[in-house]
Motif scaffolding. Structure first.
Motif, PDB file in Angstrom:
ATOM      1  N   LEU A  68      -8.051  -6.839  -5.299  1.00 46.55           N
ATOM      2  CA  LEU A  68      -8.999  -5.919  -4.675  1.00 46.55           C
ATOM      3  C   LEU A  68      -9.974  -5.461  -5.746  1.00 46.55           C
TER       4      LEU A  68
ATOM      5  N   ASN B 244     -15.487  -2.991  -4.948  1.00 47.57           N
ATOM      6  CA  ASN B 244     -16.183  -2.891  -3.665  1.00 47.57           C
ATOM      7  C   ASN B 244     -15.219  -2.940  -2.483  1.00 47.57           C
ATOM      8  N   ASN B 245     -13.912  -2.784  -2.769  1.00 47.17           N
ATOM      9  CA  ASN B 245     -12.878  -2.824  -1.734  1.00 47.17           C
ATOM     10  C   ASN B 245     -12.849  -4.159  -0.994  1.00 47.17           C
ATOM     11  N   GLU B 246     -13.153  -5.230  -1.706  1.00 48.11           N
ATOM     12  CA  GLU B 246     -13.109  -6.574  -1.128  1.00 48.11           C
ATOM     13  C   GLU B 246     -11.816  -7.257  -1.555  1.00 48.11           C
TER      14      GLU B 246
ATOM     15  N   TYR C 284       0.818  -1.205   0.000  1.00 45.19           N
ATOM     16  CA  TYR C 284       0.000   0.000   0.000  1.00 45.19           C
ATOM     17  C   TYR C 284       0.854   1.257   0.000  1.00 45.19           C
TER      18      TYR C 284
END
Length: 390
Positions: free
Chosen positions: A143, A146-148, A11
Motif C-alpha cells: 500500500l 496514495n492508498n493504492e 487490517y
C-alpha cells in the motif's frame, strides 16, 4: 489453487500512526488461529473479489530461511518493496492461511527507500501442513502513500519448502539444499589479511583496501580503464529433491507469470534492483551457458535429485545501471532459480516405460526458489551475507 486474500484480517492488526522511516520490520506470524485448525472466513478469499489487484514491479518476494531464536528453529519469510507504506505477506498451506504478517513503513522524506518485512514462525507449527498440490501460493501486498494497493502472487516449490523445514529438525552438518556459494562470499580476513573471516562480503568501489573481498580494480576494460560498473564472479551450487527438466529464464515466462525467472540481482536501499540477465537483450542466451544440471538418485531413498550449478566469470558478472557506487550501503544479494520439474524422472526413461510424450508433458510442473542475503540473516541456516560497498 485459490488466491490468498487476508487484507481484512491484517487490517485488524494494524496501527496507522506512521513513525519515523524504517527499513526493516520483523513480525511474528499472525495466522496462529488458522494453524490451530480454524477455517478461513469466506471474505478472505478471492472468490468474493471482482478484479485482481495490479502487480508492483518494485515489490519482491525474497524467499524462505531458517533462523535459530533462543535455540528454537523458526521459519522466516521475507519480502521487500519500494515506495510502500504498508507491506503484507500471506502464505497458503493446506488450504489455510498458515503464515501472514504486515509491516508499516513511513516514507517521509525518503520517497524511494527500500523497505523489508520479515515474518517468523516456529518450524514445529508448520510441520505436517502439506497436501498433494506441488506449489505453495504466496502473495505480497503493498500500500503506497496514495492508498493504492498492489499484489504480487507467486507459486513456490512445495518440495523444496518441505526440504528446508525438514532439514532444520535434523543434525546434518551441511546447509539446507547443500547450498554452496563460492562467489560472492567472504574471501579475506578483516584486518591486514587476517585469515579469520569477518562474516562480511565487502566490495570496494573506489580503491582496494585491506578488507575487500572484491574491488572495482578487479574489473578493468580492455584499455585497463575503470569501467565504472559493479562486477564480481558468481559461482555456486545447490541440490533439490526433484528431477529438473530445464531452467526457466525471462524469455520462457509470461510477463504476468507467478514464477520469478532465473537470474542474479543486487538491490540498493535507495534505487530499484538490478538483475544480471535482465540487462541483456536475451537473459536466456546470456545466462544459460553458465549453468549445468546434474541428475542422480538419492542413495537411500532412490528419489530423484538435481544439482543446479553456475559459474559466471568476473568479466561477465557485470551489473548495468547507475548508483552502484553509493558507499557504506548494505546491498541485498539475490539469487533466483526457476525451473520445470517432472516426477516421472528423465523423459527418455519414462518414454521407454510406456509413458506417452503427452502424458510426460502434462506432468511437468513449474516453480522457483529464491535466496537472499540480508544483513539480519547472519544467524540463518542458509548463511547468505549481504554485500557492503565501501
Amino acid at each position: 489453487m485459490k488466491t490468498i486474500k487476508v487484507i481484512a484480517l491484517l487490517y485488524a492488526f494494524l496501527n496507522f500512526t506512521y513513525s519515523q522511516a524504517q527499513t526493516i520490520e520483523t513480525r511474528e506470524n499472525l495466522c496462529g488461529s488458522y494453524i490451530q485448525g480454524v477455517t478461513a472466513s469466506p471474505e478472505h478469499s478471492d472468490e468474493n473479489t471482482n478484479e485482481p489487484l495490479p502487480a508492483n514491479k518494485h515489490t519482491r518476494f525474497l524467499g524462505f530461511d531458517i533462523l535459530e531464536i533462543n535455540d528454537v528453529p523458526y521459519l522466516q519469510v521475507s519480502a521487500a518493496s519500494m515506495n510502500s507504506e504498508i507491506l503484507f505477506i500471506d502464505v497458503l498451506i493446506s488450504e489455510d492461511y498458515a503464515i501472514c504478517g504486515s509491516g508499516e513503513f513511513s516514507i517521509y522524506n525518503q520517497p524511494s527507500e527500500r523497505t523489508t518485512l520479515q515474518v517468523v514462525i516456529p518450524v514445529k507449527d508448520i510441520i505436517g501442513l502439506d497436501n498433494s498440490d506441488p506449489t505453495l501460493q504466496i502473495e505480497v501486498f503493498s500500500l503506497n502513500a496514495n492508498n493504492e494497493f498492489t499484489s504480487n502472487m507467486y507459486n513456490y516449490d512445495r518440495q523444496a519448502f518441505k526440504s528446508l523445514i525438514t532439514h532444520s529438525l535434523t543434525d546434518t552438518p551441511h546447509t539446507p539444499y547443500a547450498l554452496e556459494v563460492i562467489h560472492p562470499s567472504d574471501q579475506v580476513g578483516n584486518y591486514h589479511h587476517d585469515p579469520q573471516k569477518n562474516n562480511k562480503v565487502i566490495y570496494c568501489a573506489l580503491e582496494r583496501y585491506y578488507d575487500c573481498d572484491y574491488s572495482l580494480l578487479d574489473f578493468l576494460d580492455i584499455n585497463n580503464q575503470y569501467s565504472g560498473r559493479f562486477a564480481f564472479p558468481i559461482k555456486g551450487q545447490f541440490t533439490v529433491d526433484a528431477h529438473i527438466v530445464n531452467l526457466l529464464f525471462r524469455e520462457d515466462l509470461d510477463t504476468h507469470n507467478t514464477i520469478i525467472p532465473t537470474d542474479f540481482g543486487v538491490w540498493y536501499p535507495y534505487n530499484s534492483f538490478y538483475e544480471l540477465g535482465a540487462s541483456h537483450q536475451s537473459a536466456k542466451a546470456f545466462l544459460a551457458p553458465y549453468f549445468a544440471l546434474t541428475h542422480f538418485s538419492h542413495p537411500q531413498t532412490g528419489k530423484y535429485q538435481t544439482t543446479i550449478s553456475w559459474d559466471i566469470p568476473l568479466q561477465h558478472g557485470e551489473f548495468q545501471g547507475n548508483n552502484h557506487f553509493q558507499r557504506s550501503h548494505e546491498i541485498y544479494w539475490m539469487m533466483n532459480f526457476a525451473f520445470t520439474t517432472n516426477d516421472m524422472g528423465p523423459k527418455k526413461r519414462a518414454l521407454t516405460q510406456g509413458i506417452s510424450q503427452h502424458q510426460y508433458t502434462q506432468a511437468n510442473k513449474t516453480s522457483f526458489l529464491s535466496f537472499t542475503g540480508i544483513k539480519y540473516n547472519k544467524a540463518s541456516q542458509l548463511a547468505l551475507l549481504p554485500l557492503i560497498v565501501n
